[in-house]
Write a protein that holds these residues in place. Sequence first.
Motif, PDB file in Angstrom:
ATOM      1  N   LYS A 165      35.481  56.563  71.702  1.00 44.37           N
ATOM      2  CA  LYS A 165      34.486  55.523  71.996  1.00 44.37           C
ATOM      3  C   LYS A 165      35.009  54.159  71.557  1.00 44.37           C
ATOM      4  O   LYS A 165      35.545  54.014  70.465  1.00 44.37           O
ATOM      5  N   MET A 166      34.830  53.194  72.416  1.00 44.42           N
ATOM      6  CA  MET A 166      35.256  51.835  72.100  1.00 44.42           C
ATOM      7  C   MET A 166      34.389  51.256  70.986  1.00 44.42           C
ATOM      8  O   MET A 166      33.177  51.425  70.993  1.00 44.42           O
ATOM      9  N   ALA A 178      41.119  50.905  73.206  1.00 47.62           N
ATOM     10  CA  ALA A 178      40.356  51.879  73.997  1.00 47.62           C
ATOM     11  C   ALA A 178      40.816  51.935  75.452  1.00 47.62           C
ATOM     12  O   ALA A 178      40.847  53.000  76.062  1.00 47.62           O
ATOM     13  N   VAL A 179      41.198  50.780  76.008  1.00 47.15           N
ATOM     14  CA  VAL A 179      41.441  50.700  77.456  1.00 47.15           C
ATOM     15  C   VAL A 179      42.729  51.412  77.885  1.00 47.15           C
ATOM     16  O   VAL A 179      42.939  51.687  79.065  1.00 47.15           O
ATOM     17  N   LYS A 180      43.534  51.743  76.904  1.00 46.17           N
ATOM     18  CA  LYS A 180      44.766  52.487  77.193  1.00 46.17           C
ATOM     19  C   LYS A 180      44.457  53.806  77.921  1.00 46.17           C
ATOM     20  O   LYS A 180      45.197  54.221  78.810  1.00 46.17           O
ATOM     21  N   ILE A 202      34.995  52.804  79.041  1.00 47.77           N
ATOM     22  CA  ILE A 202      35.454  51.796  78.086  1.00 47.77           C
ATOM     23  C   ILE A 202      34.319  50.786  77.971  1.00 47.77           C
ATOM     24  O   ILE A 202      34.253  49.789  78.695  1.00 47.77           O
ATOM     25  N   GLY A 203      33.388  51.094  77.058  1.00 44.83           N
ATOM     26  CA  GLY A 203      32.198  50.247  76.906  1.00 44.83           C
ATOM     27  C   GLY A 203      31.476  50.589  75.629  1.00 44.83           C
ATOM     28  O   GLY A 203      31.659  51.678  75.070  1.00 44.83           O
ATOM     29  N   THR A 204      30.656  49.659  75.142  1.00 45.58           N
ATOM     30  CA  THR A 204      30.010  49.819  73.837  1.00 45.58           C
ATOM     31  C   THR A 204      28.525  50.174  73.948  1.00 45.58           C
ATOM     32  O   THR A 204      27.853  50.336  72.937  1.00 45.58           O
TER      33      THR A 204
END
Length: 473
Positions: A165-166, A178-180, A202-204
């Motif tokens: 989790k980002m 995270a985006v990797k 990829i989000g909070t």
Amino acid sequence: MTKRIKSSISYKLFGFFSSLILSANVWAAAKPAESDIVSQLRDQAAKSTLPYDILESLTTEVGARMAGTPQDALAVKWAVDKFKKLGFDKVWTEPVTFDTWIRKHESASVTSPFQHELKITTLGFSIPTPESGIEAEVIHFDTIEDLIESPADSAKGKIVFISRKMERFRSGKGYGPAVKARNTGAVEAAKKGAVAVIIRSIGTDSHRLPHTGMMRYKEGVKQIPAAAMSNPDADLMERIFARKKPVKIKLRLDSHTGPKYTSHNVIGEMTGREFPDEKVVIGAHLDSWDLGTGAVDDGAGVAITMAAAKVIGDAKHRPKRTIRVVLFANEEQGLVGAKAYAAKHGGDLNNHVTGAESDFGAGKIYAFASRVAEDNLAVVSKMAKLMKPLGIEYLNNEAGPGPDLIPMYRLGMSVFSLRQDGTDYFDLHHTADDTLDKVEPENLAQNTAAYVVFAYIAANSEQKITRGVLKTH
Ligand SMILES: [Zn+2]
């Protein structure tokens, strides 16, 4: 020479000098100090509804505008019309050509040991699944690094699920790590024999909305379908895995690549009064993803920078240099407009004094950083003084470029970074939730005011701002 003539000459000289003094006084009265001009423009911008009106117009009259879609062309037309309507001195477009990709159908469900529909979205440029879908056992990795370190064939015939989790930060620094998984998940999963990859978005946020975004394939590595699921669904998956039973997912993605498409960078200028060829570049990207209406990514940046240039262009005392607003085409699918801009204008670097891109949503700006030659720091401290009343602090001379200025920055252009509060940015980023209602008009106005200060001072500086050796007129 007689005394009479002499006195006449001295009288004339006196008259000449006194008229000079007089006109200097009149000029001084007519032209306030730069800091007064900029303070006044800043305060005017900070109350302006113009940026919100621009954003309202873009999100209502165009909405989603993914690169290569009919809405892309509509956005370009909207931007040209808006620049003209706002009275920019020069407005033009420059072609940008790229490959296209279209999303059609996407669905996924857990089929074993329990039954659940999942909210997923296809990642940009993913290949489709076969029409009947893929049903396979799922192998769970916490992180992309765990996947990379797993044995060869660890995912053979399986769907890889990555659940990291980002993390939420004001600066958005949780995004990079995270985006990797989104960028390289398909390649790394395919290397281990996987048939598909699904990542946690990829989000909070905790909304049941998946986040899209680009993914990449690598030559020589098998291409597999790639999707992202919403955060609540990823939480559900983790609870299912905790039961230690084999988990199966059925995934069906339908997307396709289309023919090459030509969009445009759209450029508007407010001409400088002394050095019209020298410009301060501000801007944003005009394209968005397809799920929302691109209000925060990056309609906000479009509105902020257009409005800032308009405020400066309408000022009674314009700065010495030109303010150029560049609305870049297709940032989302690989900085395509940015690269085209640098290819066309990289040779004119000496006239690109400095720049800043607004591409981090619509939160208030809390700090700014520069990347300029040491000799220019006095100019930066002028900005800092004028930014302070907006609640903006100066950070350092280590700014990086906004995404669309990366190619120009690499060629040597100096840049500024006006840091927005990105605490909520990744709740909305690339989702159906990226809509106008998330934007506070007064935050947009504060951003506009900050861009007015930056752009005016940079464009009006006695010293020409540079990245390296100082060049003067
Ligand atoms: Zn963006």
